[in-house]
Design a protein around this motif. Structure first.
Motif, PDB file in Angstrom:
ATOM      1  N   ALA A  27      28.941 -42.184 -40.500  1.00  0.00           N
ATOM      2  CA  ALA A  27      29.043 -43.578 -40.086  1.00  0.00           C
ATOM      3  C   ALA A  27      29.188 -43.680 -38.567  1.00  0.00           C
ATOM      4  CB  ALA A  27      30.230 -44.234 -40.771  1.00  0.00           C
ATOM      5  N   GLU A  28      29.989 -42.821 -37.995  1.00  0.00           N
ATOM      6  CA  GLU A  28      30.170 -42.801 -36.556  1.00  0.00           C
ATOM      7  C   GLU A  28      30.488 -41.375 -36.132  1.00  0.00           C
ATOM      8  OE1 GLU A  28      32.343 -45.793 -33.755  1.00  0.00           O
ATOM      9  OE2 GLU A  28      33.838 -44.368 -34.522  1.00  0.00           O
ATOM     10  N   THR A  29      29.897 -40.948 -35.033  1.00  0.00           N
ATOM     11  CA  THR A  29      30.151 -39.610 -34.512  1.00  0.00           C
ATOM     12  C   THR A  29      30.932 -39.756 -33.212  1.00  0.00           C
ATOM     13  OG1 THR A  29      28.073 -38.812 -35.450  1.00  0.00           O
ATOM     14  CG2 THR A  29      29.082 -37.452 -33.765  1.00  0.00           C
ATOM     15  N   ARG A  30      32.136 -39.204 -33.181  1.00  0.00           N
ATOM     16  CA  ARG A  30      32.972 -39.248 -31.975  1.00  0.00           C
ATOM     17  C   ARG A  30      32.759 -37.961 -31.187  1.00  0.00           C
ATOM     18  NH1 ARG A  30      38.405 -39.587 -31.785  1.00  0.00           N
ATOM     19  NH2 ARG A  30      38.196 -40.796 -29.880  1.00  0.00           N
ATOM     20  N   ILE A  31      32.387 -38.128 -29.927  1.00  0.00           N
ATOM     21  CA  ILE A  31      32.067 -36.984 -29.074  1.00  0.00           C
ATOM     22  C   ILE A  31      32.910 -37.047 -27.808  1.00  0.00           C
ATOM     23  CG2 ILE A  31      30.251 -35.817 -27.754  1.00  0.00           C
ATOM     24  CD1 ILE A  31      28.265 -37.098 -29.791  1.00  0.00           C
ATOM     25  N   LEU A  32      33.546 -35.919 -27.476  1.00  0.00           N
ATOM     26  CA  LEU A  32      34.290 -35.786 -26.228  1.00  0.00           C
ATOM     27  C   LEU A  32      33.428 -35.015 -25.239  1.00  0.00           C
ATOM     28  CD1 LEU A  32      36.838 -35.833 -24.398  1.00  0.00           C
ATOM     29  CD2 LEU A  32      37.551 -33.720 -25.571  1.00  0.00           C
ATOM     30  N   PHE A  33      33.231 -35.583 -24.057  1.00  0.00           N
ATOM     31  CA  PHE A  33      32.572 -34.872 -22.961  1.00  0.00           C
ATOM     32  C   PHE A  33      33.662 -34.535 -21.949  1.00  0.00           C
ATOM     33  CE2 PHE A  33      30.316 -34.938 -18.788  1.00  0.00           C
ATOM     34  CZ  PHE A  33      29.534 -33.818 -18.993  1.00  0.00           C
ATOM     35  N   LEU A  34      34.032 -33.251 -21.876  1.00  0.00           N
ATOM     36  CA  LEU A  34      35.099 -32.789 -20.994  1.00  0.00           C
ATOM     37  C   LEU A  34      34.483 -32.118 -19.770  1.00  0.00           C
ATOM     38  CD1 LEU A  34      38.168 -32.415 -20.552  1.00  0.00           C
ATOM     39  CD2 LEU A  34      37.959 -30.229 -21.769  1.00  0.00           C
ATOM     40  N   SER A  35      34.639 -32.758 -18.624  1.00  0.00           N
ATOM     41  CA  SER A  35      34.077 -32.247 -17.375  1.00  0.00           C
ATOM     42  C   SER A  35      35.168 -31.604 -16.532  1.00  0.00           C
ATOM     43  CB  SER A  35      33.432 -33.389 -16.576  1.00  0.00           C
ATOM     44  OG  SER A  35      33.043 -32.940 -15.285  1.00  0.00           O
ATOM     45  N   SER A  36      34.878 -30.473 -15.924  1.00  0.00           N
ATOM     46  CA  SER A  36      35.842 -29.801 -15.049  1.00  0.00           C
ATOM     47  C   SER A  36      36.112 -30.598 -13.778  1.00  0.00           C
ATOM     48  CB  SER A  36      35.316 -28.422 -14.640  1.00  0.00           C
ATOM     49  OG  SER A  36      35.203 -27.576 -15.754  1.00  0.00           O
ATOM     50  N   TYR A  37      35.186 -31.471 -13.404  1.00  0.00           N
ATOM     51  CA  TYR A  37      35.247 -32.097 -12.089  1.00  0.00           C
ATOM     52  C   TYR A  37      35.560 -33.594 -12.185  1.00  0.00           C
ATOM     53  CZ  TYR A  37      33.225 -27.553 -11.193  1.00  0.00           C
ATOM     54  OH  TYR A  37      33.004 -26.209 -11.158  1.00  0.00           O
ATOM     55  N   HIS A  38      35.110 -34.366 -11.206  1.00  0.00           N
ATOM     56  CA  HIS A  38      35.350 -35.800 -11.172  1.00  0.00           C
ATOM     57  C   HIS A  38      34.018 -36.529 -11.203  1.00  0.00           C
ATOM     58  CE1 HIS A  38      34.356 -35.670  -6.829  1.00  0.00           C
ATOM     59  NE2 HIS A  38      35.014 -34.516  -6.859  1.00  0.00           N
ATOM     60  N   SER A  39      34.049 -37.826 -11.428  1.00  0.00           N
ATOM     61  CA  SER A  39      32.808 -38.573 -11.679  1.00  0.00           C
ATOM     62  C   SER A  39      31.857 -38.586 -10.489  1.00  0.00           C
ATOM     63  CB  SER A  39      33.126 -40.008 -12.100  1.00  0.00           C
ATOM     64  OG  SER A  39      33.859 -40.670 -11.086  1.00  0.00           O
ATOM     65  N   GLU A  40      32.377 -38.425  -9.261  1.00  0.00           N
ATOM     66  CA  GLU A  40      31.508 -38.444  -8.074  1.00  0.00           C
ATOM     67  C   GLU A  40      30.937 -37.064  -7.748  1.00  0.00           C
ATOM     68  OE1 GLU A  40      34.836 -39.629  -7.708  1.00  0.00           O
ATOM     69  OE2 GLU A  40      34.256 -41.651  -8.286  1.00  0.00           O
ATOM     70  N   PHE A  41      31.408 -36.029  -8.426  1.00  0.00           N
ATOM     71  CA  PHE A  41      30.893 -34.685  -8.159  1.00  0.00           C
ATOM     72  C   PHE A  41      29.428 -34.635  -8.598  1.00  0.00           C
ATOM     73  CE2 PHE A  41      30.475 -30.063  -8.816  1.00  0.00           C
ATOM     74  CZ  PHE A  41      31.019 -29.616  -7.626  1.00  0.00           C
ATOM     75  N   PRO A  42      28.526 -34.146  -7.731  1.00  0.00           N
ATOM     76  CA  PRO A  42      27.080 -34.267  -8.011  1.00  0.00           C
ATOM     77  C   PRO A  42      26.634 -33.784  -9.392  1.00  0.00           C
ATOM     78  CG  PRO A  42      27.436 -33.438  -5.793  1.00  0.00           C
ATOM     79  CD  PRO A  42      28.785 -33.491  -6.450  1.00  0.00           C
ATOM     80  N   THR A  43      27.039 -32.595  -9.805  1.00  0.00           N
ATOM     81  CA  THR A  43      26.560 -32.106 -11.100  1.00  0.00           C
ATOM     82  C   THR A  43      27.177 -32.880 -12.260  1.00  0.00           C
ATOM     83  OG1 THR A  43      28.242 -30.357 -11.141  1.00  0.00           O
ATOM     84  CG2 THR A  43      26.064 -29.762 -10.293  1.00  0.00           C
ATOM     85  N   ALA A  44      28.415 -33.342 -12.098  1.00  0.00           N
ATOM     86  CA  ALA A  44      29.074 -34.093 -13.170  1.00  0.00           C
ATOM     87  C   ALA A  44      28.315 -35.388 -13.466  1.00  0.00           C
ATOM     88  CB  ALA A  44      30.524 -34.391 -12.800  1.00  0.00           C
ATOM     89  N   ALA A  45      27.876 -36.065 -12.418  1.00  0.00           N
ATOM     90  CA  ALA A  45      27.137 -37.316 -12.597  1.00  0.00           C
ATOM     91  C   ALA A  45      25.812 -37.069 -13.323  1.00  0.00           C
ATOM     92  CB  ALA A  45      26.885 -37.972 -11.237  1.00  0.00           C
ATOM     93  N   HIS A  46      25.102 -36.001 -12.944  1.00  0.00           N
ATOM     94  CA  HIS A  46      23.818 -35.682 -13.589  1.00  0.00           C
ATOM     95  C   HIS A  46      24.016 -35.277 -15.052  1.00  0.00           C
ATOM     96  CE1 HIS A  46      21.664 -36.169  -9.894  1.00  0.00           C
ATOM     97  NE2 HIS A  46      22.310 -35.185  -9.303  1.00  0.00           N
ATOM     98  N   GLN A  47      25.054 -34.506 -15.302  1.00  0.00           N
ATOM     99  CA  GLN A  47      25.319 -34.072 -16.681  1.00  0.00           C
ATOM    100  C   GLN A  47      25.637 -35.266 -17.568  1.00  0.00           C
ATOM    101  OE1 GLN A  47      28.491 -31.336 -15.883  1.00  0.00           O
ATOM    102  NE2 GLN A  47      27.109 -29.648 -15.392  1.00  0.00           N
ATOM    103  N   LEU A  48      26.473 -36.161 -17.083  1.00  0.00           N
ATOM    104  CA  LEU A  48      26.836 -37.342 -17.876  1.00  0.00           C
ATOM    105  C   LEU A  48      25.611 -38.211 -18.138  1.00  0.00           C
ATOM    106  CD1 LEU A  48      28.896 -39.065 -19.330  1.00  0.00           C
ATOM    107  CD2 LEU A  48      29.406 -40.181 -17.137  1.00  0.00           C
ATOM    108  N   GLU A  49      24.754 -38.358 -17.143  1.00  0.00           N
ATOM    109  CA  GLU A  49      23.535 -39.144 -17.311  1.00  0.00           C
ATOM    110  C   GLU A  49      22.652 -38.552 -18.417  1.00  0.00           C
ATOM    111  OE1 GLU A  49      19.577 -40.363 -14.688  1.00  0.00           O
ATOM    112  OE2 GLU A  49      21.342 -39.571 -13.670  1.00  0.00           O
ATOM    113  N   ALA A  50      22.491 -37.226 -18.410  1.00  0.00           N
ATOM    114  CA  ALA A  50      21.664 -36.568 -19.428  1.00  0.00           C
ATOM    115  C   ALA A  50      22.283 -36.698 -20.816  1.00  0.00           C
ATOM    116  CB  ALA A  50      21.484 -35.091 -19.072  1.00  0.00           C
TER     117      ALA A  50
END
Length: 200
Positions: A27-50
């Motif tokens: 019915a619903e899938t709960r997913i945690l995306f745990l990033s080592s960094y912060h939202s402005e960190f370049p790779t973190a932003a790209h990963q979240l977008e993907a």
């Protein structure tokens, strides 16, 4: 975008899609995306977008937690993140999947996931420390990809381009990923190159 980066993205997407297809009847899938960094960190932003793009289909609930370990101490943030995830699970229920980005997040999960989220599957990406990734994959619920920097190849290239270079000084910061890259470079240097590379 390099060939290795493209292959890495394709592999992570394939792992994620395989999981989502398996659980598509939920019915619903709960997913945690745990990033080592912060939202402005370049790779973190790209990963979240993907990840966000992949999760548009179906009834997926994505929670993003940033450990912010580039700007704050791992010890302090680990405690805060632990309490945040614990409170979220108590309030909203357990996760169906955890996505882990970079070394500090994976290390955190290896230490705390069993008590926080039991046998929840983990897909990791962006790991610099090969030994950390190997430790994770010894557990059946962990799978993912490493981030392999072409450090040795760049050292070789520097000496080919500048044969009279003498000593090449390699500088790494004290971060988890910086030290993992440095360790990988030291292990890969040939005896001939060791005497020409200064590690700082």
């Amino acid at each position: 975008m390099g060939l290795l980066t493209l292959k890495k993205i394709i592999l992570v997407c394939a792992l994620l899609l395989a999981y989502l297809v398996t659980y598509s009847q939920a019915a619903e899938t709960r997913i945690l995306f745990l990033s080592s960094y912060h939202s402005e960190f370049p790779t973190a932003a790209h990963q979240l977008e993907a990840v966000t793009e992949l999760l548009k289909v179906g009834n997926r609930q994505l929670e993003v937690v940033y450990m912010d370990t580039k700007r704050q101490s791992v010890a302090v943030r680990s405690s805060e993140v632990y309490e945040h995830i614990k409170a979220n699970i108590q309030e909203s229920g357990s996760y169906d999947l955890i996505l882990s980005s970079d070394d500090n997040a994976l290390e955190f999960l290896l230490l705390h996931k069993d008590e926080l989220a039991g046998g929840t599957p983990v897909i990791f990406l962006g790991i610099n420390d090969l030994e950390l990734a190997q430790r994770a994959t010894q557990r059946p619920e962990y799978a993912g990809v490493i981030e392999q920097a072409l450090l040795y190849e760049n050292v070789e290239l520097a000496f080919r381009l500048f044969p009279d270079l003498g000593t090449l000084h390699v500088i790494a910061d004290a971060s988890t990923s910086g030290q993992a890259d440095l360790k990988a470079l030291q292990a890969s240097l040939s005896k001939n190159l060791v005497s020409h590379v200064g590690i700082e």
